[in-house]
Design a protein around this motif. Structure first.
Motif, short mmCIF file in Angstrom:
data_model
loop_
_atom_site.label_atom_id
_atom_site.label_comp_id
_atom_site.label_asym_id
_atom_site.label_seq_id
_atom_site.Cartn_x
_atom_site.Cartn_y
_atom_site.Cartn_z
N LEU A 171 0.83 -1.22 0.00
CA LEU A 171 0.00 0.00 0.00
C LEU A 171 0.86 1.27 0.00
N ILE A 172 1.93 1.26 0.77
CA ILE A 172 2.83 2.42 0.80
C ILE A 172 3.51 2.60 -0.56
N ALA A 173 3.95 1.51 -1.17
CA ALA A 173 4.58 1.60 -2.50
C ALA A 173 3.60 2.11 -3.54
N ALA A 174 2.35 1.67 -3.46
CA ALA A 174 1.33 2.13 -4.41
C ALA A 174 1.05 3.62 -4.21
N THR A 175 1.07 4.08 -2.98
CA THR A 175 0.85 5.49 -2.71
C THR A 175 1.99 6.35 -3.25
N VAL A 176 3.22 5.88 -3.03
CA VAL A 176 4.39 6.62 -3.50
C VAL A 176 4.40 6.68 -5.03
N ILE A 177 4.06 5.62 -5.68
CA ILE A 177 4.05 5.58 -7.15
C ILE A 177 2.83 6.29 -7.72
N GLY A 178 1.68 6.15 -7.08
CA GLY A 178 0.43 6.68 -7.62
C GLY A 178 0.23 8.16 -7.39
N ALA A 179 0.83 8.75 -6.38
CA ALA A 179 0.59 10.16 -6.06
C ALA A 179 1.03 11.09 -7.19
N PRO A 180 2.23 10.96 -7.76
CA PRO A 180 2.60 11.86 -8.86
C PRO A 180 1.70 11.69 -10.09
N MET A 181 1.26 10.46 -10.36
CA MET A 181 0.39 10.27 -11.51
C MET A 181 -0.97 10.91 -11.28
N ALA A 182 -1.49 10.87 -10.05
CA ALA A 182 -2.77 11.49 -9.75
C ALA A 182 -2.67 13.01 -9.87
N GLN A 183 -1.56 13.59 -9.42
CA GLN A 183 -1.39 15.03 -9.55
C GLN A 183 -1.26 15.45 -11.00
N ALA A 184 -0.58 14.64 -11.82
CA ALA A 184 -0.44 14.96 -13.24
C ALA A 184 -1.78 14.94 -13.93
N GLN A 185 -2.65 14.02 -13.59
CA GLN A 185 -3.97 13.97 -14.19
C GLN A 185 -4.80 15.16 -13.76
#
Length: 105
Positions: A8-22
């Motif tokens: 879950l922590i790895a998914a948050t670290v990877i997913g946060a920049p992609m969510a901000q870019a969208q």
């Protein structure tokens, strides 16, 4: 339990920049265009006494005929004043050799 938590922590670290870019693409500034201009480096030529100017450089320079206006002395026979950037150069007419340099005011 540790493996799920680390996943879950790895998914948050990877997913946060992609969510901000969208969000940025679909946010209120989506119609604004950003232009990036290339920087230009402007170099000025440093004239030196005794330098021989090429014919192309001599054609580019503007001859100063009203030398008294700039408080310059009368050029000797065979020489003339030219203005380059903010400097006045005393150049031989036939040879193109710089014999004197005076900084402009």
């Amino acid at each position: 339990m540790k493996k799920i938590f680390l996943a879950l922590i790895a998914a948050t670290v990877i997913g946060a920049p992609m969510a901000q870019a969208q969000d940025f693409r679909h946010g209120p500034d989506r119609h604004r265009t950003v232009t990036v201009e290339k920087k230009r480096v402007v170099t000025t030529h440093r004239w030196t006494k005794g330098h021989r100017m090429s014919p192309a450089e001599r054609r580019r320079m503007a001859e100063v005929r009203d030398y008294r206006r700039y408080r310059l002395s009368a050029p000797p026979r065979g020489y003339h004043w030219v203005r380059a950037d903010n400097q006045f150069l005393l150049v031989g007419i036939t040879s193109g050799i710089i014999s004197s340099i005076i900084a402009g005011r």
